[in-house]
Design a protein around this motif. Sequence first.
Motif, short mmCIF file in Angstrom:
data_model
loop_
_atom_site.label_atom_id
_atom_site.label_comp_id
_atom_site.label_asym_id
_atom_site.label_seq_id
_atom_site.Cartn_x
_atom_site.Cartn_y
_atom_site.Cartn_z
N ILE A 57 0.84 -1.20 0.00
CA ILE A 57 0.00 0.00 0.00
C ILE A 57 0.87 1.25 0.00
N LEU A 58 1.87 1.28 0.87
CA LEU A 58 2.76 2.44 0.92
C LEU A 58 3.62 2.55 -0.34
N LYS A 59 3.97 1.40 -0.93
CA LYS A 59 4.69 1.41 -2.20
C LYS A 59 3.84 2.08 -3.28
N ASP A 60 2.56 1.70 -3.35
CA ASP A 60 1.65 2.31 -4.33
C ASP A 60 1.48 3.80 -4.07
N GLU A 61 1.34 4.18 -2.82
CA GLU A 61 1.16 5.59 -2.49
C GLU A 61 2.39 6.40 -2.87
N ALA A 62 3.58 5.85 -2.62
CA ALA A 62 4.80 6.56 -2.99
C ALA A 62 4.88 6.72 -4.51
N ALA A 63 4.60 5.66 -5.25
CA ALA A 63 4.64 5.73 -6.71
C ALA A 63 3.61 6.73 -7.24
N SER A 64 2.43 6.74 -6.65
CA SER A 64 1.39 7.63 -7.15
C SER A 64 1.77 9.10 -7.00
N LYS A 65 2.53 9.43 -5.97
CA LYS A 65 2.96 10.82 -5.80
C LYS A 65 3.81 11.28 -7.00
N PHE A 66 4.74 10.45 -7.43
CA PHE A 66 5.61 10.83 -8.54
C PHE A 66 4.87 10.75 -9.88
N ASN A 67 3.99 9.76 -10.03
CA ASN A 67 3.20 9.69 -11.25
C ASN A 67 2.24 10.87 -11.35
N ASN A 68 1.65 11.28 -10.23
CA ASN A 68 0.76 12.46 -10.23
C ASN A 68 1.54 13.74 -10.52
N LEU A 69 2.76 13.85 -10.03
CA LEU A 69 3.60 15.01 -10.34
C LEU A 69 3.82 15.10 -11.85
N ARG A 70 4.21 13.99 -12.44
CA ARG A 70 4.43 13.94 -13.89
C ARG A 70 3.17 14.33 -14.65
N THR A 71 2.05 13.72 -14.27
CA THR A 71 0.78 13.99 -14.95
C THR A 71 0.39 15.45 -14.82
N ARG A 72 0.49 16.00 -13.63
CA ARG A 72 0.09 17.39 -13.41
C ARG A 72 0.90 18.34 -14.29
N ILE A 73 2.20 18.15 -14.33
CA ILE A 73 3.05 19.04 -15.13
C ILE A 73 2.74 18.89 -16.61
N LEU A 74 2.68 17.65 -17.10
CA LEU A 74 2.47 17.44 -18.54
C LEU A 74 1.06 17.83 -18.99
N LEU A 75 0.07 17.59 -18.14
CA LEU A 75 -1.29 18.03 -18.49
C LEU A 75 -1.37 19.55 -18.57
N ARG A 76 -0.76 20.23 -17.62
CA ARG A 76 -0.78 21.70 -17.62
C ARG A 76 -0.07 22.28 -18.84
N LYS A 77 0.98 21.62 -19.32
CA LYS A 77 1.72 22.10 -20.47
C LYS A 77 1.03 21.76 -21.80
N SER A 78 0.09 20.84 -21.77
CA SER A 78 -0.53 20.39 -23.02
C SER A 78 -1.52 21.42 -23.56
N ASP A 79 -1.69 21.35 -24.88
CA ASP A 79 -2.68 22.19 -25.56
C ASP A 79 -3.99 21.44 -25.75
N VAL A 80 -3.90 20.13 -25.88
CA VAL A 80 -5.06 19.27 -26.12
C VAL A 80 -4.83 17.98 -25.34
N VAL A 81 -5.93 17.40 -24.84
CA VAL A 81 -5.86 16.10 -24.17
C VAL A 81 -6.72 15.12 -24.95
N ILE A 82 -6.15 13.97 -25.23
CA ILE A 82 -6.92 12.87 -25.82
C ILE A 82 -7.00 11.80 -24.75
N ALA A 83 -8.22 11.44 -24.36
CA ALA A 83 -8.43 10.40 -23.34
C ALA A 83 -9.10 9.20 -23.98
N LEU A 84 -8.43 8.06 -23.91
CA LEU A 84 -8.94 6.83 -24.51
C LEU A 84 -9.56 5.94 -23.43
N PHE A 85 -10.78 5.52 -23.70
CA PHE A 85 -11.47 4.53 -22.87
C PHE A 85 -11.78 3.34 -23.76
#
Length: 147
Positions: A57-85
Amino acid sequence: MELIVYLAGQIHDDWRNQLKEKADGMQLPVTFVGPMENHERSDNIGEEILGQQPNSILKDEAASKFNNLRTRILLRKSDVVIALFGEKYRQWNSAMDAATAIALNKPLILIRPASLHHALKEISEKAQVTVETPDQALAALSYIFEE
């Protein structure tokens, strides 16, 4: 003009590579960014940076912090988002990324099969465009550059 396009969605198959290759073939002036596509690295990044965690659980929480950092920065820099479901995988991260794009007022192209229409109707209503295939999403991007 060049656009930065964030590709939100599952990382378990090569849909992104296929989309990137087709965009290259169409000579679209876009740069694609997105989540870490190396699943093992994504799962282990917290321990790689912070050291071994006492449980999964703590391993997942630690990983999610860094993955969320990456996502937040790259989403903010993007002009368009394509979300695939898609049909095969549960798309919690796609939903989170699509909602973040909406909250940031980023243009959103939603890709989803007709079978997921009802489940995604609210996100679809907020997206600028909803399509059923990655090819249709690329056609939407291509239209932006037409004179």
